[in-house]
Design a protein around this motif. Structure first.
Motif, mmCIF file in Angstrom:
data_model
loop_
_atom_site.group_PDB
_atom_site.id
_atom_site.type_symbol
_atom_site.label_atom_id
_atom_site.label_comp_id
_atom_site.label_asym_id
_atom_site.label_seq_id
_atom_site.Cartn_x
_atom_site.Cartn_y
_atom_site.Cartn_z
ATOM 1 N N LEU A 1 55.349 23.778 64.420
ATOM 2 C CA LEU A 1 55.138 25.226 64.540
ATOM 3 C C LEU A 1 55.799 25.780 65.805
ATOM 4 N N ALA A 2 55.767 25.013 66.896
ATOM 5 C CA ALA A 2 56.414 25.463 68.130
ATOM 6 C C ALA A 2 57.920 25.570 67.934
ATOM 7 N N GLN A 3 58.522 24.598 67.233
ATOM 8 C CA GLN A 3 59.959 24.666 66.969
ATOM 9 C C GLN A 3 60.285 25.832 66.041
ATOM 10 N N LEU A 4 59.428 26.062 65.096
ATOM 11 C CA LEU A 4 59.602 27.204 64.192
ATOM 12 C C LEU A 4 59.562 28.516 64.975
ATOM 13 N N GLY B 1 47.522 24.996 50.872
ATOM 14 C CA GLY B 1 48.865 24.623 50.432
ATOM 15 C C GLY B 1 49.854 24.582 51.585
ATOM 16 N N VAL B 2 49.822 25.588 52.439
ATOM 17 C CA VAL B 2 50.728 25.639 53.591
ATOM 18 C C VAL B 2 50.392 24.515 54.556
ATOM 19 N N SER B 3 49.128 24.255 54.751
ATOM 20 C CA SER B 3 48.700 23.191 55.651
ATOM 21 C C SER B 3 49.178 21.828 55.165
ATOM 22 N N ARG B 4 49.076 21.589 53.841
ATOM 23 C CA ARG B 4 49.544 20.310 53.278
ATOM 24 C C ARG B 4 51.053 20.156 53.467
ATOM 25 N N ARG B 5 51.826 21.228 53.206
ATOM 26 C CA ARG B 5 53.287 21.158 53.383
ATOM 27 C C ARG B 5 53.634 20.895 54.844
ATOM 28 N N LEU B 6 52.928 21.549 55.757
ATOM 29 C CA LEU B 6 53.189 21.356 57.183
ATOM 30 C C LEU B 6 52.887 19.914 57.594
ATOM 31 N N ARG B 7 51.783 19.366 57.102
ATOM 32 C CA ARG B 7 51.447 17.977 57.436
ATOM 33 C C ARG B 7 52.464 16.997 56.838
ATOM 34 N N LEU C 1 51.780 30.576 75.770
ATOM 35 C CA LEU C 1 50.865 31.188 74.812
ATOM 36 C C LEU C 1 50.215 30.069 74.026
ATOM 37 N N LYS C 2 48.920 30.065 74.021
ATOM 38 C CA LYS C 2 48.186 29.096 73.222
ATOM 39 C C LYS C 2 47.527 29.872 72.091
ATOM 40 N N ALA C 3 47.800 29.430 70.874
ATOM 41 C CA ALA C 3 47.266 30.141 69.722
ATOM 42 C C ALA C 3 46.605 29.160 68.771
ATOM 43 N N GLN C 4 45.602 29.644 68.092
ATOM 44 C CA GLN C 4 44.946 28.864 67.044
ATOM 45 C C GLN C 4 45.344 29.516 65.726
ATOM 46 N N VAL C 5 45.932 28.720 64.831
ATOM 47 C CA VAL C 5 46.459 29.249 63.576
ATOM 48 C C VAL C 5 45.654 28.662 62.413
ATOM 49 N N TRP C 6 45.209 29.548 61.537
ATOM 50 C CA TRP C 6 44.501 29.110 60.336
ATOM 51 C C TRP C 6 45.467 29.250 59.169
#
Length: 134
Positions: A111-114, A91-97, A82-87
């Motif tokens: 995200l894949a491990q999550l 704030g969430v993007s900064r924490r993920l980075r 499954l290939k997905a594009q997530v927006w």
């Protein structure tokens, strides 16, 4: 005509004609070989050229079957992916980075491990236990 079984005549008529031309040429070669050597019956074991061609055809066929099987496995694997594009919000993007930088992984790998660890509870809620990305 759809639904009609045409047996060996299915497909392109030009391909069929080429196959018969090749078969005819092979029968003529075998007949000339038998006449030239005085054989009353054909013996494939004594036909070096025909045997070499048969081995080459068998090797080519086996290679084609192996390539086809590998291609089919790749297609099955591709269908399971499954290939997905997530927006994500800022704030969430900064924490993920930040997590990605600390672990040396890409945000996509995090995200894949999550997603690998997500469970669906009986009440329909999604749950992820605490984990350390690796």
């Amino acid at each position: 005509m759809p639904g009609v079984d045409r047996g060996p005549y299915e497909g392109d008529p030009e391909d069929l004609a080429e196959q018969w031309v090749a078969r005819h040429a092979e029968w003529r070669r075998v007949a000339a070989l038998m006449d030239g050597r005085g054989w009353p019956i054909y013996s494939p074991e004594q036909d070096e050229q025909g045997s070499a061609w048969a081995r080459a055809r068998d090797a080519q066929r086996e290679g084609a079957l192996a390539r086809r099987a590998a291609w089919q496995m790749g297609r099955q694997d591709a269908r399971a992916e499954l290939k997905a594009q997530v927006w994500l919000s800022g704030g969430v993007s900064r924490r993920l980075r930040t997590v990605a930088t600390r672990t040396g992984l890409s945000p996509e790998q995090i995200l894949a491990q999550l997603a690998d660890r997500v469970r669906l509870d009986d009440d329909g809620a999604l749950t992820v236990d605490t984990f350390t990305p690796h």
